[in-house]
Design a protein around this motif. Structure first.
Motif, PDB file in Angstrom:
ATOM      1  N   UNK A  31       0.847  -1.186   0.000  1.00 18.14           N
ATOM      2  CA  UNK A  31       0.000   0.000   0.000  1.00 18.14           C
ATOM      3  C   UNK A  31       0.885   1.239   0.000  1.00 18.14           C
ATOM      4  N   UNK A  32       0.292   2.368  -0.309  1.00 17.33           N
ATOM      5  CA  UNK A  32       0.996   3.638  -0.342  1.00 17.33           C
ATOM      6  C   UNK A  32       0.706   4.438   0.920  1.00 17.33           C
ATOM      7  N   UNK A  33       1.734   5.128   1.389  1.00 13.89           N
ATOM      8  CA  UNK A  33       1.504   6.073   2.467  1.00 13.89           C
ATOM      9  C   UNK A  33       0.844   7.318   1.902  1.00 13.89           C
ATOM     10  N   UNK A  34      -0.063   7.910   2.673  1.00 14.27           N
ATOM     11  CA  UNK A  34      -0.766   9.098   2.229  1.00 14.27           C
ATOM     12  C   UNK A  34       0.172  10.310   2.243  1.00 14.27           C
ATOM     13  N   UNK A  35       0.089  11.130   1.209  1.00 18.12           N
ATOM     14  CA  UNK A  35       0.876  12.355   1.111  1.00 18.12           C
ATOM     15  C   UNK A  35      -0.031  13.527   1.458  1.00 18.12           C
ATOM     16  N   UNK A  36       0.367  14.301   2.472  1.00 20.22           N
ATOM     17  CA  UNK A  36      -0.408  15.445   2.913  1.00 20.22           C
ATOM     18  C   UNK A  36       0.247  16.725   2.383  1.00 20.22           C
ATOM     19  N   UNK A  37      -0.561  17.596   1.783  1.00 11.82           N
ATOM     20  CA  UNK A  37      -0.077  18.869   1.260  1.00 11.82           C
ATOM     21  C   UNK A  37      -0.974  19.990   1.768  1.00 11.82           C
ATOM     22  N   UNK A  38      -0.488  21.213   1.638  1.00 10.47           N
ATOM     23  CA  UNK A  38      -1.259  22.397   2.040  1.00 10.47           C
ATOM     24  C   UNK A  38      -1.449  23.341   0.862  1.00 10.47           C
ATOM     25  N   UNK A  45      -5.104  15.440   1.798  1.00 11.42           N
ATOM     26  CA  UNK A  45      -4.437  14.407   1.020  1.00 11.42           C
ATOM     27  C   UNK A  45      -4.185  14.936  -0.390  1.00 11.42           C
ATOM     28  N   UNK A  46      -3.038  14.603  -0.939  1.00 11.30           N
ATOM     29  CA  UNK A  46      -2.709  15.022  -2.296  1.00 11.30           C
ATOM     30  C   UNK A  46      -3.783  14.584  -3.285  1.00 11.30           C
TER      31      UNK A  46
END
Length: 839
Positions: A31-38, A45-46
């Protein structure tokens, strides 16, 4: 430190995705780790952000040796950045501001929420970042009206709730690069946390300077940053960031890459390359030798071979910034106050003839200061209507000085030789004045034009004061659980004062030279004139946008955006002449003053507008093991701001008319196995000028028309500098435990691009061929003791890449030799890296 605010909540779709990932993990599927952006101010989440955005983590940048924006472009398709002889270019989707200190960048850079709009700041090194987010396309609502091509958002790593530290060292063999990073972070007590980061970087460079017998560019970078977080109450928190930076560069990665035999009618030049003219030219009449030009023989190195001929140049930079971020939670609402104070000082010397002959140099100084204050009000999520609104104020002051310096006799002697055979055409030839001329032989002012520029300086002072006010509101209407509409608007009002004054002076004394033949010589050969200009302007702009999002399924989100953005007008810092088409000075031996030289420069330029449409999809595939995002875009630019080389020594800023850019961008990642990760990005780009009649002609090009003595070539239907039909990257990372403590990680990057033109005048000879670069990193680390050792190879395929090129100054305009100089990227390098972390 934990920020207690709705800023870190997630939409229901993100929560659903997380549940799927967790359930998949329970059966041991990759699985992929979630990427958090602002990217939308809120932390999301991206996969939920309705914009084409690439996020590069701080860990990836440290591992890959990414130390500044220029290095980042390898991992973000359609992002291009390059240094030039007197400035910095940064482009997204084929749009950028060009070279001029008067410009604010079309690609906005924001550091912890504070605008870094000056091109010089993009040269500053990176330090201890959490991540960099690159948003492509106009970002005029949340990131300000000048981010008309896109935005780079840099986010510093913040103090955590646990004590940690890092020491890392990198040594690269080929360029003798040494990098030392230090970081310590953690809580001070229950209320305060702090993070201290220091970077020291030194490098000898990859270009051999044959004239000075040294490698260049030599860099010496030092940066220190302290961040202090304060959790004053459960609802009030503040963060203070203080940073000092110093980055000094001696030499440049510039070399002459093309030097053709002269077609001049002057016998001393005919058939010689520019290098040969500088190396050995005898000036005289018959058997009488009047002067000999004999520069260092390194000037004969006039082809691309990672060797340059130069008398030396430098760029010394000092930066500072203070950022205060205060967050207050009122119920589920969050109020944010961001105060920014930043500035820099720059001292530069450009060996701008780009040869080892001391023909001329350009000295420059720049000082910039900025204060900004932003207020945001962020509503809670999950309501029918959500909003982000606020106001912004910024005041900035820029002072810029530069001067062409003719300190040797080489250019004056060569100009005299040309003036002699052209019957005084390079200056003035009074028919009855027999006191000078022909290098003192007294033949009526013929052969004396070069004497007028001996020991010449052209001091130019430019200043610009700007005050900006803006308000913005972005409202999201959750029409249903699956369908959302977001409306945004920003209104900005800006006042700007500008002034520019150019004089002709004596380098030895600094005294201003009286008006005379020197003005005619400078006008004819440098396309420059004395001038003193001032202006004030104000403008208000209204930038709207509408975005629609639809959750097609739990794994697919579709979006479309229509927006209109603006980039403010301003004043040109680098033109060598006024915008008026007035005769500089009547030549005294002609019957008609109308034949006097006329040059046209620039001063004020108008705002630029962009209308953009984008549609895309964010998808999660293979039960959370893969993601694929796609965006299609079309943007129309009107009154495009451009900086045009005048073909001699200056740059004129104007508005080009119109252009369109369209394309397709894909990015994604996939867990091929539990140990093997693949990420990649691919972009297709089509750019066309639809109205650009006043383009610069390249050397030897037949002009389409002439206005007031200036030749222009029509760029309609042509593409732009740096535009490649396709570009992208592909990365594979494999990790496995060698034993219970030792982990092996191996990664390889493939960075590729189609051909593009590296010259702003689109000279066909300056086409950079398509290439594929590969970078490799192999490491072993102890996951319990915190150490890691790595071996890195950059540009394994040893590709030769010219990032920027232009006409060799004066080579063609005076000496009749077509020539180019280029900025050459680093060839293959090898490095070792050692890191120790403690927790």
């Amino acid at each position: 430190m934990t920020l207690k605010s709705p800023d870190f909540g997630f939409r229901r779709s993100a929560i659903a995705t997380a549940i799927v990932l967790c359930s998949s993990y329970s059966v041991a599927a990759p699985v992929l780790e979630e990427v958090i952006v602002t990217a939308t101010i809120r932390a999301e989440s991206l996969q939920d952000v309705p914009v084409s955005v690439n996020a590069v983590s701080g860990e990836k940048m440290m591992e890959a040796g990414i130390s500044k924006v220029e290095d980042l472009q390898a991992y973000v398709p359609n992002l291009t950045m390059s240094e030039t002889g007197i400035g910095t270019n940064i482009y997204i989707r084929g749009i950028g501001s060009g070279i001029n200190p008067g410009f604010e960048q079309s690609v906005g850079m924001y550091f912890d929420g504070v605008s870094y709009g000056r091109a010089q700041l993009t040269r500053a090194p990176f330090l201890d970042l959490e991540r960099v987010e690159v948003l492509r396309g106009p970002q005029n609502i949340l990131f300000g009206k000048n981010s008309i091509a896109g935005a780079l958002s840099l986010i510093s790593a913040r103090p955590g709730q646990e004590f940690e530290g890092l020491v890392s060292g990198t040594y690269e063999v080929e360029t003798n690069e040494r990098v030392l990073d230090f970081m310590v972070s953690g809580p001070i007590n229950d209320e305060f946390g702090a993070r201290l980061a220091i970077r020291k970087r030194e490098i000898d460079g990859h270009i051999e300077n044959l004239t000075l017998n040294r490698d260049e560019p030599q860099r010496d970078e030092q940066t220190i940053r302290l961040i202090v977080d304060w959790d004053a109450t459960p609802d009030l928190s503040a963060s203070l960031k203080m940073e000092l930076g110093k980055f000094d560069v001696n030499g440049r990665q510039i070399e002459i890459i093309n030097d053709q035999p002269s077609t001049s009618t002057t016998s001393q030049f005919t058939g010689k390359t520019y290098g040969q003219i500088l190396d050995n030219t005898v000036i005289g009449v018959g058997p009488i030798t009047l002067a000999t030009v004999d520069a260092d023989s390194s000037v004969l190195n006039n082809y691309q071979d990672f060797k340059r001929s130069s008398n030396g140049d430098y760029s010394y930079n000092d930066t500072h910034n203070i950022t205060l971020n205060v967050d207050y939670a009122w119920g589920d609402h969050q109020f944010t106050f961001i105060t920014g104070i930043l500035g820099y000082e720059t001292d530069e010397l450009c060996d701008c003839d780009f040869t080892g002959a001391p023909i001329f140099a350009v000295a420059a100084e720049e000082e910039y200061s900025q204060f900004s204050q932003e207020f945001r009000w962020v509503s809670p999520i999950g309501e029918t209507f959500e909003f982000i609104g606020g106001g912004f104020y910024q005041k900035s002051e820029l002072d810029f000085f530069d001067s062409i310096q003719v300190s040797s006799d080489i250019l004056p002697d060569l100009l005299n030789a040309d003036d002699l055979q052209k019957g005084g055409a390079n200056g003035e030839a009074p028919p009855f004045d027999l006191t000078g001329g022909l290098l003192g032989l007294g033949l009526g002012g013929i052969g004396d034009a070069g004497d007028e520029i001996r020991n010449l300086g052209t001091p130019r002072n430019f200043s610009s004061d700007t005050e900006l006010f803006s308000v913005f509101l972005q409202t999201t209407w959750n029409i249903t659980d699956l369908f959302r509409a977001t409306f945004g608007v920003r209104y900005s009002y800006e006042e700007k004062d500008g002034s520019r004054k150019l004089e002709l002076s004596d380098l030895s004394t600094g005294a201003i030279r009286p008006v005379g033949e020197v003005d005619t010589v400078v006008a004819k050969n440098f396309s420059a004139e004395r001038h003193d200009l001032k202006g004030s302007r104000s403008e208000g702009n209204f930038a709207p946008s509408i975005n629609l999002q639809y959750d097609w399924s739990d794994d697919v989100m579709l979006y479309t955006t229509l927006s209109r953005g603006y980039k403010s007008g301003g004043y040109d810092a680098r033109s060598n002449a006024s915008p008026e088409a007035n005769p500089v000075r009547p030549i005294q031996n002609i019957t008609s003053p109308d034949s006097a030289p006329i040059i046209v420069g620039s001063f004020e330029y108008e705002e630029e507008q962009a209308t953009s449409f984008e549609a895309g999809a964010k998808t999660t595939l293979l039960d959370g093991a893969a993601e694929l995002n796609i965006a299609a875009f079309y943007t129309k630019y009107d009154d495009l701001q451009v900086s045009i080389f005048d073909g001699t020594l200056g740059f004129n800023v104007g508005n080009a008319g119109a252009a369109t850019t369209m394309g397709l961008e894909l990015d994604g990642r996939m867990a091929l196995t539990e140990n093997l990760m693949m990420t990649g990005a691919l972009a297709f780009l089509d750019f066309e000028f639809t109205d650009f009649a006043n383009g610069q002609c390249y050397q030897g090009q037949t002009p389409d028309f002439n206005v007031s003595g200036t030749d222009y070539c029509d760029y309609k239907g042509k593409s732009n500098q740096y535009v490649a039909d396709y570009s992208g990257n592909l990365t594979f990372v494999y990790s496995t435990m060698v034993n219970k403590d030792i982990e092996f990680r191996g990664g390889v990057d493939f960075v590729f691009t189609g051909s593009y033109n590296s010259s702003q005048n689109l000279d066909p000879s300056q086409e950079q061929d398509a290439y594929v670069k590969s970078n490799v990193r192999l490491s072993l680390g102890d996951v319990t003791k915190g150490w890691e050792a790595a071996f890195l190879v950059k540009n394994l395929t040893d590709e030769t890449v010219i990032s920027y090129s232009n006409d060799t100054p004066l080579s063609s305009s005076i000496f009749g030799s077509t020539g180019h100089y280029g900025f050459i990227e680093t060839p293959r390098t090898y490095a070792i890296q050692a890191t120790y972390r403690w927790y």
